[in-house]
Each structure stands twice: as C-alpha cells, then as structure tokens.
Motif scaffolding. Structure first.
Motif, short mmCIF file in Angstrom:
data_model
loop_
_atom_site.label_atom_id
_atom_site.label_comp_id
_atom_site.label_asym_id
_atom_site.label_seq_id
_atom_site.Cartn_x
_atom_site.Cartn_y
_atom_site.Cartn_z
N UNK A 1 0.84 -1.20 0.00
CA UNK A 1 0.00 0.00 0.00
C UNK A 1 0.87 1.25 0.00
N UNK A 2 0.55 2.18 -0.88
CA UNK A 2 1.26 3.46 -0.93
C UNK A 2 0.90 4.31 0.28
N UNK A 3 1.87 5.10 0.74
CA UNK A 3 1.66 6.00 1.87
C UNK A 3 2.12 7.40 1.47
N UNK A 4 1.72 8.43 2.20
CA UNK A 4 2.12 9.79 1.86
C UNK A 4 3.62 10.00 2.07
N UNK A 5 4.19 10.92 1.32
CA UNK A 5 5.55 11.36 1.55
C UNK A 5 5.55 12.46 2.61
N UNK A 6 6.63 12.54 3.35
CA UNK A 6 6.74 13.56 4.37
C UNK A 6 7.45 13.03 5.60
N UNK A 7 7.34 13.75 6.69
CA UNK A 7 7.95 13.34 7.96
C UNK A 7 6.83 13.15 8.97
N UNK A 8 6.77 11.96 9.57
CA UNK A 8 5.61 11.59 10.38
C UNK A 8 6.05 11.06 11.75
N UNK A 9 5.28 11.43 12.80
CA UNK A 9 5.62 10.95 14.14
C UNK A 9 5.41 9.46 14.31
N UNK A 10 6.28 8.86 15.09
CA UNK A 10 6.17 7.45 15.47
C UNK A 10 5.90 7.41 16.97
N UNK A 11 4.79 6.81 17.33
CA UNK A 11 4.38 6.73 18.74
C UNK A 11 4.42 5.28 19.20
N UNK A 12 4.88 5.06 20.42
CA UNK A 12 4.92 3.71 20.99
C UNK A 12 4.07 3.66 22.25
N UNK A 13 3.52 2.49 22.54
CA UNK A 13 2.83 2.22 23.79
C UNK A 13 3.65 1.16 24.52
#
Length: 243
Positions: free
Chosen positions: A83-95
């Motif tokens: 699946x294609x995803x947007x280009x850019x810079x994205x936050x990564x969150x962990x639990x």
C-alpha cells in the motif's frame, strides 16, 4: 507455542501453512489499537492488568511513497508494504508496557500519517503475501532475529546495502550503542530515533524479543492511510481477534 512461532515466521517469508476455509486468521483489534495510546491505558498480559505508557519516540521520513517495517539489524533490505503511503515526515508513537513482573516492553508502535479518525483496518502486506492462504489464528508479520523493530523508507535499506561489511557493522554498532543509551536516558527499553542521510527512522525493542509481528493500516473515511500500526504481541488477544 514453538509451532505457532514457526508458522508465523514461515508466513513472513512467503511460505504457507495448512488452513481451513471456515477458520479465520488473526483479526485487527480496533478497540485496543485506539485505547492503547490514551492516557491511563492498560492491557492484559497473561491475565494480569498492566499499565501502558504512550509517547512519541521520533519521526520517520518517507520519500518514496513506501514504508518498511523490519528488524533493521538483520533485514534492513526488507520489502516495503504494497500500500502506498504519503511522503513527508511523520511521528512514530509507541505504547510501552510497564511491569515489574514482565519488564518494560514495547507493546504497540505506530506511524501517524494524519490525525484523521481511523474507521477501518486492513493487513499490511508485502509482495507475494496472500491473505486467502492464512489459516486459523495465523498472520503475516515481519521477522525479528535481533530483538528490534523499525519503521523506515526503503531508501535507507538501499543506502546501507551498498556499504562494505565493516561499514555496515560500524553503523550497527553505533545504533546499538546509541539505542541502549537513549532508552536508559528516557526510561525505555532499547529505543532510537536516528537519521541516515536525508531520512529519519525509528528503532524500538520488539515486544518479547525475536518472533514475527503483524502490522495493520488504519484507513480514514475517505480510504486514505491515516496510520500504520505494529502489534508487538505483548497484550493478550481478545476473543474477537480469534473468531
């Protein structure tokens, strides 16, 4: 347990296990995927309730319209999801599970492509994986052999793949050193937000360690990708996931 792990690992590499049409594979746990990241969240682990601590670990840069979830120390050249995803810079969150009994372990990790509410979930697949071949309780997951997961653009793997053996080892040694230091400083198991050239990536301890871990795309009402979530298989499965 050993056979279940073997099946999950086998499925990661495109092999299939026996299945029956009337028995379903592992399903996404939509309610848990959402609540695991809210303040005061808890999870059940081996029948025991444990708190979950959610935080943004770092960011991932996407420049190719593709994203990879992998063990960066063993499978840095893993195939990206279809699946294609947007280009850019994205936050990564962990639990992160907090427990004296079980230790502190990353239970879930997600890439937040947008703030759009997730209305549906679908399996994150790489080329050659066919959900119709999944049997009861089975899933596709990225294999881990060094106790670590990561989100990254495939350009990072290509960049490291052309290095000499000594250069690759130097990169890995540096990531190990930095990740252990960062985790200790921030009250986390192994964790590391790091840059490789123009790309940011995030590394994190993978649940109980080695194994195979399923990922899911969360879709917004318009069908766009809002989230990529990896379940590190720490929390007990609810009945709905296995029916």
């Amino acid at each position: 347990m050993r056979r279940a792990l073997f099946v999950a690992l086998a499925l990661c590499f495109g092999m299939t296990a026996p299945s029956r049409a009337e028995e379903g594979p592992l399903r996404p746990d939509a309610a848990r995927f959402e609540t695991a990241f809210v303040p005061g969240a808890t999870a059940t682990v081996e029948g025991t309730s444990v708190p979950l601590d959610s935080r943004v670990l770092g960011e991932v840069t996407v420049s190719s319209g593709q994203i990879v979830a992998c063990d960066p120390f063993v499978f840095i050249e893993a195939k990206p999801f279809t699946r294609a995803v947007p280009n850019g810079q994205f936050p990564v969150r962990v639990a992160v599970m907090r427990s004296k009994r079980f230790g502190d372990r990353v239970a879930f990790a997600r890439v937040e492509f947008s703030q759009a509410p997730v209305v549906s979930w679908e399996r994150a697949l790489v080329p050659g994986q066919d959900p119709a071949k999944l049997g009861k309780h089975e899933y596709y997951g990225f294999p881990v052999d060094a106790g670590t997961g990561a989100f990254l653009d495939p350009a990072v793997g290509k960049d490291i793949a052309v290095l000499s053996t000594d250069q690759v080892q130097a990169v890995y040694d540096d990531w190990i050193r930095q990740g252990e230091s960062y985790g200790k400083a921030h009250g986390l198991p192994y964790a590391l937000p790091v840059n490789r050239g123009a790309h940011a990536l995030v590394l994190f301890s993978s649940g109980w360690g080695d194994g195979a871990y399923p990922s899911w795309f969360g879709l917004g009402a318009d069908g766009s990708v809002a989230m990529l979530l990896t379940d590190l298989r720490v929390a007990d499965d609810g009945p709905a996931r296995r029916e």
